[in-house]
Design a protein around this motif. Structure first.
Motif, PDB file in Angstrom:
ATOM      1  N   GLN A   1      41.933  42.558  41.091  1.00  0.00           N
ATOM      2  CA  GLN A   1      41.190  42.187  42.166  1.00  0.00           C
ATOM      3  C   GLN A   1      41.453  42.955  43.653  1.00  0.00           C
ATOM      4  O   GLN A   1      40.487  43.465  44.003  1.00  0.00           O
ATOM      5  CB  GLN A   1      41.109  40.759  42.538  1.00  0.00           C
ATOM      6  CG  GLN A   1      40.130  40.093  43.301  1.00  0.00           C
ATOM      7  CD  GLN A   1      38.995  39.909  42.219  1.00  0.00           C
ATOM      8  OE1 GLN A   1      39.112  39.302  41.253  1.00  0.00           O
ATOM      9  NE2 GLN A   1      37.777  40.090  42.818  1.00  0.00           N
ATOM     10  N   TYR A   2      42.856  43.014  43.944  1.00  0.00           N
ATOM     11  CA  TYR A   2      43.123  44.040  44.999  1.00  0.00           C
ATOM     12  C   TYR A   2      42.610  45.430  44.970  1.00  0.00           C
ATOM     13  O   TYR A   2      42.198  46.153  46.141  1.00  0.00           O
ATOM     14  CB  TYR A   2      44.771  43.685  45.205  1.00  0.00           C
ATOM     15  CG  TYR A   2      45.172  42.369  45.666  1.00  0.00           C
ATOM     16  CD1 TYR A   2      44.671  41.644  46.384  1.00  0.00           C
ATOM     17  CD2 TYR A   2      46.170  41.862  45.179  1.00  0.00           C
ATOM     18  CE1 TYR A   2      44.909  40.480  46.980  1.00  0.00           C
ATOM     19  CE2 TYR A   2      46.813  40.447  45.199  1.00  0.00           C
ATOM     20  CZ  TYR A   2      46.052  39.827  46.522  1.00  0.00           C
ATOM     21  OH  TYR A   2      46.589  38.633  46.822  1.00  0.00           O
ATOM     22  N   ARG A   3      42.880  45.942  43.687  1.00  0.00           N
ATOM     23  CA  ARG A   3      42.518  47.322  43.833  1.00  0.00           C
ATOM     24  C   ARG A   3      40.783  47.509  43.851  1.00  0.00           C
ATOM     25  O   ARG A   3      40.484  48.581  44.530  1.00  0.00           O
ATOM     26  CB  ARG A   3      42.748  47.714  42.313  1.00  0.00           C
ATOM     27  CG  ARG A   3      42.224  49.224  42.064  1.00  0.00           C
ATOM     28  CD  ARG A   3      43.288  49.830  40.958  1.00  0.00           C
ATOM     29  NE  ARG A   3      42.911  51.061  40.596  1.00  0.00           N
ATOM     30  CZ  ARG A   3      43.107  52.287  41.113  1.00  0.00           C
ATOM     31  NH1 ARG A   3      43.944  52.079  42.060  1.00  0.00           N
ATOM     32  NH2 ARG A   3      42.699  53.429  40.588  1.00  0.00           N
ATOM     33  N   ASP A   4      39.987  46.534  43.233  1.00  0.00           N
ATOM     34  CA  ASP A   4      38.636  46.697  43.802  1.00  0.00           C
ATOM     35  C   ASP A   4      38.437  46.473  45.348  1.00  0.00           C
ATOM     36  O   ASP A   4      37.421  47.155  45.536  1.00  0.00           O
ATOM     37  CB  ASP A   4      38.067  45.414  42.918  1.00  0.00           C
ATOM     38  CG  ASP A   4      36.573  45.559  42.884  1.00  0.00           C
ATOM     39  OD1 ASP A   4      35.941  46.703  42.673  1.00  0.00           O
ATOM     40  OD2 ASP A   4      35.898  44.505  43.200  1.00  0.00           O
ATOM     41  N   GLN A   5      39.062  45.724  45.864  1.00  0.00           N
ATOM     42  CA  GLN A   5      38.884  45.674  47.217  1.00  0.00           C
ATOM     43  C   GLN A   5      39.237  46.681  48.092  1.00  0.00           C
ATOM     44  O   GLN A   5      38.606  46.970  49.022  1.00  0.00           O
ATOM     45  CB  GLN A   5      39.503  44.482  47.858  1.00  0.00           C
ATOM     46  CG  GLN A   5      39.071  43.151  47.289  1.00  0.00           C
ATOM     47  CD  GLN A   5      40.180  41.889  47.879  1.00  0.00           C
ATOM     48  OE1 GLN A   5      40.627  41.938  48.846  1.00  0.00           O
ATOM     49  NE2 GLN A   5      40.322  40.862  47.025  1.00  0.00           N
ATOM     50  N   ILE A   6      40.259  47.547  47.570  1.00  0.00           N
ATOM     51  CA  ILE A   6      40.676  48.793  48.410  1.00  0.00           C
ATOM     52  C   ILE A   6      39.720  49.841  47.952  1.00  0.00           C
ATOM     53  O   ILE A   6      39.627  50.693  49.140  1.00  0.00           O
ATOM     54  CB  ILE A   6      42.150  49.351  47.479  1.00  0.00           C
ATOM     55  CG1 ILE A   6      43.218  48.317  48.211  1.00  0.00           C
ATOM     56  CG2 ILE A   6      42.112  50.547  47.881  1.00  0.00           C
ATOM     57  CD1 ILE A   6      44.478  48.491  47.177  1.00  0.00           C
ATOM     58  N   LYS A   7      39.067  49.855  46.973  1.00  0.00           N
ATOM     59  CA  LYS A   7      37.888  50.694  46.480  1.00  0.00           C
ATOM     60  C   LYS A   7      36.932  50.542  47.669  1.00  0.00           C
ATOM     61  O   LYS A   7      36.225  51.466  48.092  1.00  0.00           O
ATOM     62  CB  LYS A   7      37.453  50.842  45.440  1.00  0.00           C
ATOM     63  CG  LYS A   7      38.487  51.241  44.097  1.00  0.00           C
ATOM     64  CD  LYS A   7      37.830  51.247  42.783  1.00  0.00           C
ATOM     65  CE  LYS A   7      38.905  51.784  41.834  1.00  0.00           C
ATOM     66  NZ  LYS A   7      38.400  51.563  40.413  1.00  0.00           N
TER      67      LYS A   7
ATOM     68  N   ASP B   1      38.811  48.465  35.487  1.00  0.00           N
ATOM     69  CA  ASP B   1      39.301  49.508  36.382  1.00  0.00           C
ATOM     70  C   ASP B   1      39.619  50.519  35.272  1.00  0.00           C
ATOM     71  O   ASP B   1      39.551  50.245  34.008  1.00  0.00           O
ATOM     72  CB  ASP B   1      40.665  49.127  36.905  1.00  0.00           C
ATOM     73  CG  ASP B   1      41.169  50.230  37.976  1.00  0.00           C
ATOM     74  OD1 ASP B   1      40.360  50.858  38.446  1.00  0.00           O
ATOM     75  OD2 ASP B   1      42.388  50.207  38.092  1.00  0.00           O
TER      76      ASP B   1
ATOM     77  N   ILE C   1      36.470  41.732  36.231  1.00  0.00           N
ATOM     78  CA  ILE C   1      37.314  42.593  36.816  1.00  0.00           C
ATOM     79  C   ILE C   1      37.731  43.991  35.810  1.00  0.00           C
ATOM     80  O   ILE C   1      37.907  43.594  34.534  1.00  0.00           O
ATOM     81  CB  ILE C   1      38.544  41.920  37.070  1.00  0.00           C
ATOM     82  CG1 ILE C   1      38.528  40.665  37.857  1.00  0.00           C
ATOM     83  CG2 ILE C   1      39.438  42.821  38.143  1.00  0.00           C
ATOM     84  CD1 ILE C   1      39.786  39.758  38.017  1.00  0.00           C
TER      85      ILE C   1
ATOM     86  N   TYR D   1      45.176  40.070  36.902  1.00  0.00           N
ATOM     87  CA  TYR D   1      43.734  39.674  37.452  1.00  0.00           C
ATOM     88  C   TYR D   1      43.745  39.841  39.145  1.00  0.00           C
ATOM     89  O   TYR D   1      43.057  40.494  39.633  1.00  0.00           O
ATOM     90  CB  TYR D   1      43.411  38.218  37.292  1.00  0.00           C
ATOM     91  CG  TYR D   1      42.948  37.684  35.897  1.00  0.00           C
ATOM     92  CD1 TYR D   1      42.528  38.653  35.072  1.00  0.00           C
ATOM     93  CD2 TYR D   1      43.152  36.434  35.590  1.00  0.00           C
ATOM     94  CE1 TYR D   1      42.530  38.236  33.532  1.00  0.00           C
ATOM     95  CE2 TYR D   1      42.841  36.118  34.396  1.00  0.00           C
ATOM     96  CZ  TYR D   1      42.608  37.046  33.327  1.00  0.00           C
ATOM     97  OH  TYR D   1      42.324  36.451  32.006  1.00  0.00           O
ATOM     98  N   ASP D   2      44.978  39.373  39.556  1.00  0.00           N
ATOM     99  CA  ASP D   2      45.004  39.539  41.014  1.00  0.00           C
ATOM    100  C   ASP D   2      45.154  40.928  41.484  1.00  0.00           C
ATOM    101  O   ASP D   2      44.483  41.658  42.403  1.00  0.00           O
ATOM    102  CB  ASP D   2      46.282  38.927  41.626  1.00  0.00           C
ATOM    103  CG  ASP D   2      45.902  37.281  41.648  1.00  0.00           C
ATOM    104  OD1 ASP D   2      44.945  36.919  41.414  1.00  0.00           O
ATOM    105  OD2 ASP D   2      47.010  36.520  41.727  1.00  0.00           O
ATOM    106  N   ALA D   3      46.016  41.830  40.731  1.00  0.00           N
ATOM    107  CA  ALA D   3      46.112  43.238  41.123  1.00  0.00           C
ATOM    108  C   ALA D   3      44.783  43.917  40.920  1.00  0.00           C
ATOM    109  O   ALA D   3      44.522  44.921  41.638  1.00  0.00           O
ATOM    110  CB  ALA D   3      47.129  43.709  40.167  1.00  0.00           C
TER     111      ALA D   3
END
Length: 110
Positions: free
Chosen positions: A104-110, A47, A45, A100-102
């Motif tokens: 992961q969420y950021r990656d899904q938003i992108k 960013d 993960i 890790y979760d944050a």
């Protein structure tokens, strides 16, 4: 990475073991999650964080194990299930998991 970490990670990669762990904790041991429903995902993960000063900083983390769960029912649910193995108590682990979760969420938003 210590020998304990490698052995534990290798053991938890077995899909039937991974499914059993989540069935034990989420479903009181009932076999709701089946090994064939799990697909291993990449654990890296990353960013780029921008500070108010304008500087950029790379953030890169690795989760021990991450699987996507696809439930085959009329509602079709998808879940990401992650595991972080610990041999000793580490009180900062909830914070690490939130990061890790944050990410992961950021990656899904992108």
């Amino acid at each position: 990475m210590s020998l304990k970490d490698v052995v534990t990670k290798d053991y938890m990669q077995l899909k039937d073991v991974f499914a059993d762990v989540f069935n034990f904790f989420l479903h009181d041991g009932k076999p709701v999650i089946q090994p064939h429903q799990l697909k291993e995902k990449g654990t890296e993960i990353f960013d780029i964080r921008k500070h108010p000063s304008g500087k950029s900083q790379a953030v890169q983390r690795y989760r021990d194990l991450l699987c996507m769960l696809s439930m085959e029912d009329p509602k079709q649910s998808y879940l990401l299930l992650g595991i972080e193995n610990q041999t000793q108590v580490h009180y900062a682990m909830p914070i690490r998991n939130m990061l890790y979760d944050a990410l992961q969420y950021r990656d899904q938003i992108k």
